[in-house]
Motif scaffolding. Sequence first.
Motif, PDB file in Angstrom:
ATOM      1  N   ARG A  77     -17.203 105.151   8.031  1.00  0.00           N
ATOM      2  CA  ARG A  77     -16.799 105.171   9.429  1.00  0.00           C
ATOM      3  C   ARG A  77     -15.455 104.498   9.712  1.00  0.00           C
ATOM      4  NH1 ARG A  77     -21.672 104.632   8.486  1.00  0.00           N
ATOM      5  NH2 ARG A  77     -21.845 102.378   8.747  1.00  0.00           N
ATOM      6  N   SER A  78     -14.645 104.348   8.695  1.00  0.00           N
ATOM      7  CA  SER A  78     -13.285 103.847   8.863  1.00  0.00           C
ATOM      8  C   SER A  78     -12.339 105.026   8.683  1.00  0.00           C
ATOM      9  CB  SER A  78     -12.990 102.783   7.801  1.00  0.00           C
ATOM     10  OG  SER A  78     -11.601 102.571   7.692  1.00  0.00           O
ATOM     11  N   PRO A  79     -11.421 105.252   9.622  1.00  0.00           N
ATOM     12  CA  PRO A  79     -10.509 106.394   9.462  1.00  0.00           C
ATOM     13  C   PRO A  79      -9.770 106.379   8.126  1.00  0.00           C
ATOM     14  CG  PRO A  79     -10.333 105.511  11.682  1.00  0.00           C
ATOM     15  CD  PRO A  79     -11.222 104.568  10.913  1.00  0.00           C
ATOM     16  N   VAL A 121     -19.414 117.194   0.580  1.00  0.00           N
ATOM     17  CA  VAL A 121     -20.701 116.845   1.199  1.00  0.00           C
ATOM     18  C   VAL A 121     -21.075 115.396   0.890  1.00  0.00           C
ATOM     19  CG1 VAL A 121     -23.183 117.365   1.250  1.00  0.00           C
ATOM     20  CG2 VAL A 121     -21.518 119.235   1.245  1.00  0.00           C
ATOM     21  N   SER A 122     -20.923 115.007  -0.368  1.00  0.00           N
ATOM     22  CA  SER A 122     -21.235 113.631  -0.756  1.00  0.00           C
ATOM     23  C   SER A 122     -20.329 112.655  -0.014  1.00  0.00           C
ATOM     24  CB  SER A 122     -21.067 113.462  -2.269  1.00  0.00           C
ATOM     25  OG  SER A 122     -21.281 112.133  -2.654  1.00  0.00           O
ATOM     26  N   GLY A 123     -19.034 112.941  -0.016  1.00  0.00           N
ATOM     27  CA  GLY A 123     -18.089 112.041   0.634  1.00  0.00           C
ATOM     28  C   GLY A 123     -18.311 111.905   2.130  1.00  0.00           C
ATOM     29  N   LEU A 124     -18.521 113.031   2.810  1.00  0.00           N
ATOM     30  CA  LEU A 124     -18.769 112.961   4.254  1.00  0.00           C
ATOM     31  C   LEU A 124     -20.092 112.276   4.566  1.00  0.00           C
ATOM     32  CD1 LEU A 124     -17.474 116.442   5.485  1.00  0.00           C
ATOM     33  CD2 LEU A 124     -16.487 114.186   5.966  1.00  0.00           C
ATOM     34  N   GLY A 125     -21.110 112.548   3.737  1.00  0.00           N
ATOM     35  CA  GLY A 125     -22.402 111.887   3.931  1.00  0.00           C
ATOM     36  C   GLY A 125     -22.284 110.373   3.796  1.00  0.00           C
ATOM     37  N   VAL A 126     -21.571 109.934   2.773  1.00  0.00           N
ATOM     38  CA  VAL A 126     -21.361 108.493   2.579  1.00  0.00           C
ATOM     39  C   VAL A 126     -20.546 107.922   3.733  1.00  0.00           C
ATOM     40  CG1 VAL A 126     -20.137 106.797   1.156  1.00  0.00           C
ATOM     41  CG2 VAL A 126     -21.605 108.500   0.078  1.00  0.00           C
ATOM     42  N   TRP A 127     -19.508 108.621   4.137  1.00  0.00           N
ATOM     43  CA  TRP A 127     -18.651 108.129   5.213  1.00  0.00           C
ATOM     44  C   TRP A 127     -19.437 107.991   6.521  1.00  0.00           C
ATOM     45  CZ3 TRP A 127     -16.466 109.675   9.911  1.00  0.00           C
ATOM     46  CH2 TRP A 127     -15.389 108.893  10.344  1.00  0.00           C
ATOM     47  N   LEU A 128     -20.330 108.939   6.777  1.00  0.00           N
ATOM     48  CA  LEU A 128     -21.110 108.906   8.021  1.00  0.00           C
ATOM     49  C   LEU A 128     -22.273 107.922   7.971  1.00  0.00           C
ATOM     50  CD1 LEU A 128     -21.219 112.728   8.814  1.00  0.00           C
ATOM     51  CD2 LEU A 128     -20.059 110.954  10.166  1.00  0.00           C
TER      52      LEU A 128
END
Length: 194
Positions: A50-52, A103-110
């Motif tokens: 959740r950090s830009p 998918v993995s990266g966005l899932g972790v980011w969210l």
Amino acid sequence: MSNGEFKTMVGEFKTQALILGGLVACFWIIEIIDIFFYRGALNSYGIIPRSPVGLRGILFAPFLHGNFLHLATNTGPFLILGWLVMLQEISYFFVVSAITILVSGLGVWLFGAPYSVHIGASGVIFGYLGFLLFRGYFQRNFSSILLSLIVAFFYGGLIWGVLPSMPRVSWEGHLFGFIGGILAARILPKRKRV
């Protein structure tokens, strides 16, 4: 097997070895540079939930590892499962890798823990696992089902890695990588040879 088919098979194997070997060499070179020249500072380029600025980690995280042991434990499964994905079609390796990384990266980011940094190729490895386990189900031919069963037998125990069981291990990366692999298995065409 004709001489032409044998040459084609050898050529494909060389291409597969070059791709996988090249990627693994990149992993190791980056880790050597990070440890000996940057003292681990490159790991700050991982996924920061959740950090830009943490979004950049979606691309960089698979190439970064916490130490040589972390990288060594990822190298074998990456090579074996990556090669099994290539048995379908060499181009599938790139598609499955891209979908899994995203998918993995966005899932972790969210959904990752706040103030954490997620690094390593294990999300991609779990994507390959998800792809290989579910490809037989979606493709529904004998060789794909057999490959899914073989992968389940040898690597099925990895599935527990999608649960929050160990501290400092990105189970979120594993879980969303696995989901990305299943998604890739679902959307790739059914007509290829394995």
